[in-house]
Design a protein around this motif. Structure first.
Motif, PDB file in Angstrom:
ATOM      1  N   MET A  60     -38.613  26.355  27.652  1.00 46.29           N
ATOM      2  CA  MET A  60     -38.144  26.961  26.473  1.00 46.29           C
ATOM      3  C   MET A  60     -37.821  28.491  26.938  1.00 46.29           C
ATOM      4  N   PHE A  61     -38.824  29.063  27.241  1.00 43.28           N
ATOM      5  CA  PHE A  61     -38.829  30.765  27.927  1.00 43.28           C
ATOM      6  C   PHE A  61     -37.904  30.601  29.013  1.00 43.28           C
ATOM      7  N   VAL A  62     -37.990  29.619  29.792  1.00 45.23           N
ATOM      8  CA  VAL A  62     -37.189  29.751  31.039  1.00 45.23           C
ATOM      9  C   VAL A  62     -35.676  29.556  30.871  1.00 45.23           C
ATOM     10  N   LEU A  63     -35.155  28.811  29.751  1.00 44.41           N
ATOM     11  CA  LEU A  63     -33.985  28.498  29.235  1.00 44.41           C
ATOM     12  C   LEU A  63     -33.513  30.009  28.684  1.00 44.41           C
ATOM     13  N   LEU A  64     -34.309  30.601  27.898  1.00 51.04           N
ATOM     14  CA  LEU A  64     -33.986  32.085  27.310  1.00 51.04           C
ATOM     15  C   LEU A  64     -33.642  33.009  28.351  1.00 51.04           C
ATOM     16  N   GLY A  65     -34.339  32.906  29.447  1.00 48.68           N
ATOM     17  CA  GLY A  65     -34.385  33.744  30.416  1.00 48.68           C
ATOM     18  C   GLY A  65     -33.160  33.799  31.175  1.00 48.68           C
ATOM     19  N   ILE A  66     -32.840  32.158  31.412  1.00 48.67           N
ATOM     20  CA  ILE A  66     -31.496  31.973  32.084  1.00 48.67           C
ATOM     21  C   ILE A  66     -30.233  32.656  31.409  1.00 48.67           C
ATOM     22  N   ILE A  67     -30.286  32.116  29.937  1.00 46.80           N
ATOM     23  CA  ILE A  67     -29.145  32.584  29.052  1.00 46.80           C
ATOM     24  C   ILE A  67     -29.060  34.199  29.147  1.00 46.80           C
ATOM     25  N   ILE A  68     -30.333  34.872  29.068  1.00 39.18           N
ATOM     26  CA  ILE A  68     -30.159  36.419  29.081  1.00 39.18           C
ATOM     27  C   ILE A  68     -29.504  36.787  30.355  1.00 39.18           C
ATOM     28  N   SER A  69     -29.731  36.142  31.356  1.00 39.72           N
ATOM     29  CA  SER A  69     -29.295  36.413  32.913  1.00 39.72           C
ATOM     30  C   SER A  69     -27.858  36.395  32.896  1.00 39.72           C
TER      31      SER A  69
END
Length: 121
Positions: free
Chosen positions: A1-10
């Protein structure tokens, strides 16, 4: 979940710069290289996270292939360095192919045995 959020922010971080960004990318090669470098860092980061989540030799080789390709595409390299990079990518692909063919010899024998029993039926 946090990885997906980090990808979207990037991804939003890459696209937030300006609407005229694509015109700059076409006209100025240094801007294009800088933008390409950011994209490669994002892709290699995703592959590295995949390698950490599912550790196996295939994922490690895949990350190494991306790293060598990034070095060859983004960096200022000589023709000899490009040749060595292409050669190392070819060696990594051969290693990857070799690991897939010799990964499960018992599985290959059982598949061959099941084909023989189906042929007898």
């Amino acid at each position: 979940m946090f990885v997906l959020l980090g990808i979207i922010i990037s991804i939003f971080g890459l696209l937030k710069d300006d609407i005229k960004l694509f015109e700059e990318l076409i006209n100025d090669m240094t801007t294009f290289r800088h933008y390409l470098e950011k994209i490669f860092v994002l892709v290699i980061g995703i592959e590295f996270l995949e390698m950490l989540c599912h550790p196996n030799p295939d994922n490690v080789i895949q990350v190494l292939i991306f790293l060598v390709a990034r070095h060859m595409i983004v960096g200022e390299t000589t023709p000899f360095e490009d040749f060595v990079s292409v050669l190392s990518i070819a060696i990594l692909f051969v290693l990857r192919k070799y690991m897939h063919t010799n990964n499960n010899p018992a599985k290959n024998k059982s598949a061959a045995g099941s084909e023989k029993t189906e042929a007898k039926s």
